[in-house]
Design a protein around this motif. Structure first.
Motif, PDB file in Angstrom:
ATOM      1  N   ASP A 222      -1.880 -11.673  -1.629  1.00  0.00           N
ATOM      2  CA  ASP A 222      -3.095 -11.376  -2.196  1.00  0.00           C
ATOM      3  C   ASP A 222      -4.265 -10.740  -1.323  1.00  0.00           C
ATOM      4  O   ASP A 222      -5.113  -9.610  -1.611  1.00  0.00           O
ATOM      5  CB  ASP A 222      -3.722 -12.400  -2.946  1.00  0.00           C
TER       6      ASP A 222
ATOM      7  N   ASP B 263      -1.761  -4.327  -1.922  1.00  0.00           N
ATOM      8  CA  ASP B 263      -0.641  -3.683  -2.200  1.00  0.00           C
ATOM      9  C   ASP B 263       0.152  -3.183  -0.944  1.00  0.00           C
ATOM     10  O   ASP B 263      -0.019  -2.355  -0.244  1.00  0.00           O
ATOM     11  CB  ASP B 263      -0.704  -2.219  -3.023  1.00  0.00           C
ATOM     12  N   VAL B 264       1.480  -3.900  -0.810  1.00  0.00           N
ATOM     13  CA  VAL B 264       2.276  -3.543   0.459  1.00  0.00           C
ATOM     14  C   VAL B 264       3.031  -2.497   0.262  1.00  0.00           C
ATOM     15  O   VAL B 264       3.737  -2.154  -0.752  1.00  0.00           O
ATOM     16  CB  VAL B 264       3.268  -4.778   0.546  1.00  0.00           C
ATOM     17  N   VAL B 265       3.084  -1.354   1.310  1.00  0.00           N
ATOM     18  CA  VAL B 265       3.527  -0.347   0.945  1.00  0.00           C
ATOM     19  C   VAL B 265       4.695   0.096   1.872  1.00  0.00           C
ATOM     20  O   VAL B 265       5.741   0.888   1.924  1.00  0.00           O
ATOM     21  CB  VAL B 265       2.529   0.991   1.085  1.00  0.00           C
TER      22      VAL B 265
ATOM     23  N   THR C  19      -2.040  -0.894   1.506  1.00  0.00           N
ATOM     24  CA  THR C  19      -3.298  -0.083   1.570  1.00  0.00           C
ATOM     25  C   THR C  19      -4.328  -0.119   2.352  1.00  0.00           C
ATOM     26  O   THR C  19      -4.950   0.541   2.574  1.00  0.00           O
ATOM     27  CB  THR C  19      -3.487   0.382   0.221  1.00  0.00           C
ATOM     28  N   LYS C  20      -4.666  -1.473   2.582  1.00  0.00           N
ATOM     29  CA  LYS C  20      -5.933  -1.969   3.621  1.00  0.00           C
ATOM     30  C   LYS C  20      -5.402  -1.823   5.294  1.00  0.00           C
ATOM     31  O   LYS C  20      -6.416  -1.620   5.691  1.00  0.00           O
ATOM     32  CB  LYS C  20      -6.279  -3.358   3.274  1.00  0.00           C
ATOM     33  N   SER C  21      -4.309  -2.376   5.507  1.00  0.00           N
ATOM     34  CA  SER C  21      -4.092  -2.794   6.867  1.00  0.00           C
ATOM     35  C   SER C  21      -2.515  -2.799   7.334  1.00  0.00           C
ATOM     36  O   SER C  21      -1.947  -2.695   6.493  1.00  0.00           O
ATOM     37  CB  SER C  21      -4.787  -4.225   7.293  1.00  0.00           C
TER      38      SER C  21
ATOM     39  N   ASN D  19       4.639  -8.364  -3.316  1.00  0.00           N
ATOM     40  CA  ASN D  19       3.424  -8.634  -4.021  1.00  0.00           C
ATOM     41  C   ASN D  19       3.866  -9.501  -5.596  1.00  0.00           C
ATOM     42  O   ASN D  19       3.052 -10.373  -5.789  1.00  0.00           O
ATOM     43  CB  ASN D  19       2.522  -7.391  -4.554  1.00  0.00           C
TER      44      ASN D  19
ATOM     45  N   LYS E 200     -16.093 -11.740  -4.912  1.00  0.00           N
ATOM     46  CA  LYS E 200     -14.749 -11.956  -5.352  1.00  0.00           C
ATOM     47  C   LYS E 200     -14.589 -13.315  -5.835  1.00  0.00           C
ATOM     48  O   LYS E 200     -13.850 -13.549  -6.849  1.00  0.00           O
ATOM     49  CB  LYS E 200     -13.867 -11.571  -4.005  1.00  0.00           C
TER      50      LYS E 200
ATOM     51  N   LYS F 157     -13.284  -7.165  -6.507  1.00  0.00           N
ATOM     52  CA  LYS F 157     -12.939  -6.930  -4.982  1.00  0.00           C
ATOM     53  C   LYS F 157     -13.860  -6.067  -4.523  1.00  0.00           C
ATOM     54  O   LYS F 157     -14.578  -5.250  -5.174  1.00  0.00           O
ATOM     55  CB  LYS F 157     -11.458  -6.502  -4.783  1.00  0.00           C
TER      56      LYS F 157
ATOM     57  N   TYR G 232     -12.829  -2.805   3.628  1.00  0.00           N
ATOM     58  CA  TYR G 232     -11.698  -3.532   4.464  1.00  0.00           C
ATOM     59  C   TYR G 232     -11.632  -2.876   5.809  1.00  0.00           C
ATOM     60  O   TYR G 232     -10.713  -3.007   6.462  1.00  0.00           O
ATOM     61  CB  TYR G 232     -10.317  -3.235   3.677  1.00  0.00           C
TER      62      TYR G 232
ATOM     63  N   LEU H 201     -10.944  -5.073  10.070  1.00  0.00           N
ATOM     64  CA  LEU H 201     -10.204  -6.227   9.486  1.00  0.00           C
ATOM     65  C   LEU H 201     -10.741  -7.652   9.575  1.00  0.00           C
ATOM     66  O   LEU H 201     -10.254  -8.343   8.841  1.00  0.00           O
ATOM     67  CB  LEU H 201      -8.918  -6.236  10.171  1.00  0.00           C
TER      68      LEU H 201
ATOM     69  N   GLU I 262      -2.935   4.328  -4.844  1.00  0.00           N
ATOM     70  CA  GLU I 262      -2.661   4.503  -3.160  1.00  0.00           C
ATOM     71  C   GLU I 262      -1.463   3.960  -2.829  1.00  0.00           C
ATOM     72  O   GLU I 262      -0.650   4.553  -1.911  1.00  0.00           O
ATOM     73  CB  GLU I 262      -3.998   4.016  -2.385  1.00  0.00           C
ATOM     74  N   ALA I 263      -1.183   2.875  -3.827  1.00  0.00           N
ATOM     75  CA  ALA I 263       0.099   2.167  -3.042  1.00  0.00           C
ATOM     76  C   ALA I 263       1.395   3.118  -3.387  1.00  0.00           C
ATOM     77  O   ALA I 263       2.264   3.201  -2.480  1.00  0.00           O
ATOM     78  CB  ALA I 263       0.237   0.946  -3.836  1.00  0.00           C
TER      79      ALA I 263
ATOM     80  N   ALA J 269       1.806   5.928  -1.149  1.00  0.00           N
ATOM     81  CA  ALA J 269       2.204   5.526   0.169  1.00  0.00           C
ATOM     82  C   ALA J 269       3.768   5.098   0.134  1.00  0.00           C
ATOM     83  O   ALA J 269       4.815   5.463   1.037  1.00  0.00           O
ATOM     84  CB  ALA J 269       1.468   4.505   0.892  1.00  0.00           C
ATOM     85  N   ARG J 270       4.212   4.624  -0.830  1.00  0.00           N
ATOM     86  CA  ARG J 270       5.517   4.090  -1.200  1.00  0.00           C
ATOM     87  C   ARG J 270       6.198   5.126  -1.434  1.00  0.00           C
ATOM     88  O   ARG J 270       7.699   5.187  -1.090  1.00  0.00           O
ATOM     89  CB  ARG J 270       5.552   2.948  -2.280  1.00  0.00           C
TER      90      ARG J 270
END
Lengths: 126, 504
Positions: free
Chosen positions: A33, A37-39, A62-64, A91, B408, B414, B433, B436, B490-491, B494-495
């Motif tokens: 969380d 989103d894990v890429v 998408t963040k880090s 996720n 949040k 968020k 973000y 970090l 965005e996800a 990237a995927r």
């Protein structure tokens, strides 16, 4: 936030499912969380020797980009290639199909150092 | 069967709606076979088959998939895209760390002078004295701003400057027969720092941030030994705070023979007030496109000059533009130069804008730039503190990192949702973000160019957004609603990375 009772946890937000001397490892619901989103997931090689706290992989969202640390010491005996090809599993099902690897442990006593569900809940509440 | 001409590929080329949510077609979708943006006059020169000029085994078997559009349709396409874009000329762009200040048109005017634009970089020194003088004068100005001994203008932008700096560091240690492997980097650093370290052949040792938001000096001292080649610091750091113990850190690093690298991304905050050279730094890069105003960010290019202390001058990239004994200008290669980092003089047009910006401001003007940038950030920090508390409750420099963590927790909205909602309010989003180490970070950098009224308008928008998050839980997840493109996946991008358009 799901924190299953039957698992042990590290303070770095990995979970460990202990079955005999094999430990299945993944990242927690809290971790997925927080990451978003894990890429991309980078897994260790089967046969790799790992120390407690050693880097066993990488999770990119998408963040880090975050490193995954081994909650136990031992030898990597299996990795979840499915998770590498469908990173969204981390996720949607972090404790199930989103598992990362299995480690055969050398010192079962070290498991005692990991947190139980109550202690991990306490950690994430603060 | 009747034919509809508007369904033909080129039908939308000059009539695609600008407003609303309809996607702009790609050039490939607008392409019509045989259409082109040029025509050649009948010249009387006989046509020769390509096979007669180039061996057939070297020729492609298939045509290259290039969009075929007329000049008229091409211009319409890009004009429509530009109308759907946000830019520094259009409005407030508080994208922290990127210093998206308004760029004075005066600098563009200078950089577009025919005497500068129409000179080929291969022109001999004797015929390009003006350009060489400009470059030498810029080097000298940047030495004055940074307190360093010399500057190379070659690096293409910040990250290229970092790599240049690390190669200089490596050359310096090697010349002493010293093989060092580690570079210290704070956990709040720009992501380019560890990447540059790896590319430069070093290993990263991460230094934690203390509860004040500053580098943990005890941790730096504990990590120092003869294997440490240097430390990379950003000051003010990425949470917008000034590293107060910089002199102590510099002394400790120098004591073990290491060098100090200054990431100049945040130079805008200290112009004319303090100088990295005086703080004890050995190497620094400047993102002159940020600090000295060149349109950048997707629009590029940037420039990342690197300044060094006296003991590193002999390793600088060459050839360098140089003032000769007779007052004329030429080139010189430093004795132990690491070689070229860029062809010619780097991104020369950005460098010309930089000198224009420095000259029009002068020393006192540059100091005012820094003072107003810092004042703006602190005004905003106080103004929005009720709902968006600063991650570290201290006087900040030119940017402020606030946390949406409490919002949040209370509403489910968020940092990303707040950023998207701001687009609808007419503002570009802040950086989210990053760094970090801050929970649900929103990083605002107003720069010196925004007025008090604009800052107040942003603060009111931020209040409206919180109020909406409270009164309509979950609604911000749908933002933005009225922009030409809504929330980009965005996800998925990237995927399932597909970097090319398949025209077939």
């Amino acid at each position: 936030m799901q924190i299953p009772e039957n698992l042990r946890y590290s303070s770095d937000h990995e979970w460990a499912l202990v079955e005999g001397n094999r430990v299945r490892v993944g990242i927690t619901d809290y971790a997925q969380d927080a990451l978003g989103d894990v890429v991309f997931v980078d897994l260790p090689s089967v046969g790799a020797e790992v120390a407690i706290g050693g880097v066993i992989g990488e999770v990119e969202s998408t963040k880090s980009v975050s490193e995954i640390y081994a909650p136990v010491a031992g030898v990597v005996v299996a990795v979840n290639d499915e998770a590498a090809s469908t990173p969204d599993a981390l996720n949607s099902d972090p404790y199930g199909s989103g598992w990362l690897c299995e480690i055969e442990i050398s010192d079962p006593a070290a498991l005692e150092a990991l947190l139980d569900a109550a202690a991990y809940k306490d950690l994430t509440d603060h | 069967m009747s034919t509809s001409f508007t369904q033909a590929p080129g039908g939308k080329a000059a009539s695609a709606p600008l407003m609303g949510s309809e996607a702009e077609p790609t050039l490939f979708e607008l392409s019509v076979p045989g259409r082109s943006a040029y025509q050649l006059r009948t010249t009387g020169v006989p046509e020769i088959a390509l096979e007669q000029l180039i061996p057939s085994e070297l020729l492609r078997e298939e045509e290259v998939a290039i969009a075929e559009v007329s000049e008229r349709d091409l211009v319409a396409h890009f004009t429509r895209l530009s109308h759907r874009q946000f830019s520094v000329d259009l409005g407030f762009y508080p994208l922290g760390s990127c210093t998206m200040k308004y760029n004075p048109k005066f600098c563009d005017e200078v950089a577009n002078m025919p005497g500068l634009v129409d000179v080929h970089p291969a022109t001999p020194a004797s015929l390009s004295q003006g350009w060489l003088e400009l470059l030498v004068e810029l080097e000298e100005s940047l030495c004055e701003v940074t307190g360093m001994a010399a500057v190379t203008l070659q690096p293409a932008a910040g990250a290229a400057g970092e790599l240049t700096g690390l190669l200089l560091m490596s050359a310096y240690h090697r010349a002493r027969g010293d093989r060092r492997r580690r570079i210290l980097i704070p956990d709040s650093a720009h992501g380019t720092n560890p990447a540059s370290v790896t590319l430069g052949g070093y290993e990263v040792t991460t230094i934690p941030t203390d509860e004040r938001g500053l580098v943990d000096v005890a941790a730096v001292k504990a990590a120092l030994d003869s294997d440490v080649a240097g430390i990379m610091l950003t000051n003010p750091n990425t949470v917008g705070l000034f590293e107060e113990e910089i002199a102590e850190i510099a002394a400790a690093v120098h004591e073990v023979g290491g060098l100090l690298y200054y990431d100049g991304a945040n130079l805008n905050a200290i112009l004319g007030v303090v100088r990295p050279g005086d703080m004890g730094f050995d190497i620094m890069h400047m993102n002159v496109h940020k600090t000295f105003a060149t349109p950048h960010g997707g629009g590029g290019p940037g420039a990342g000059p690197v300044a060094v202390s006296q003991r590193l001058v002999e390793y600088l990239p060459g050839p360098r533009p140089t003032r000769l004994a007779d007052g004329k200008y030429g080139y010189a290669v430093p004795e132990h130069s690491i070689g070229r980092m860029h062809s010619w003089h780097g991104n020369a047009m950005v460098l010309a804008r930089t000198l224009a910006y420095i000259k029009v401001h002068g020393g006192d003007g540059l100091r005012l730039v820094a003072e107003r940038a810092v004042l703006n950030a602190n005004w905003l920090r106080k103004r929005i503190a009720e709902h968006y508390p600063a991650a570290y409750d201290r006087v900040c420099m030119h940017e402020v990192v606030v946390s949406a963590g409490a919002i949040k927790k209370a509403t489910g909205a968020k940092a990303l949702d707040i950023a998207k909602a701001l687009l609808e309010e007419g503002f570009h989003a802040p950086t989210v973000y990053f760094p970090l180490i801050v929970d649900e970070a929103l990083m605002f950098e107003p720069t010196e160019t925004e007025s008090l009224q604009t800052l107040e308008a942003l603060a009111q928008s931020l209040e409206r957004i919180v109020a909406k998050a409270v009164s309509e839980p979950g609604s911000l997840a749908e933002a933005p609603q009225s922009t030409p493109v809504r929330r980009v996946d965005e996800a998925r991008a990237a995927r399932q990375l597909i970097p090319t358009f398949d025209a077939r």
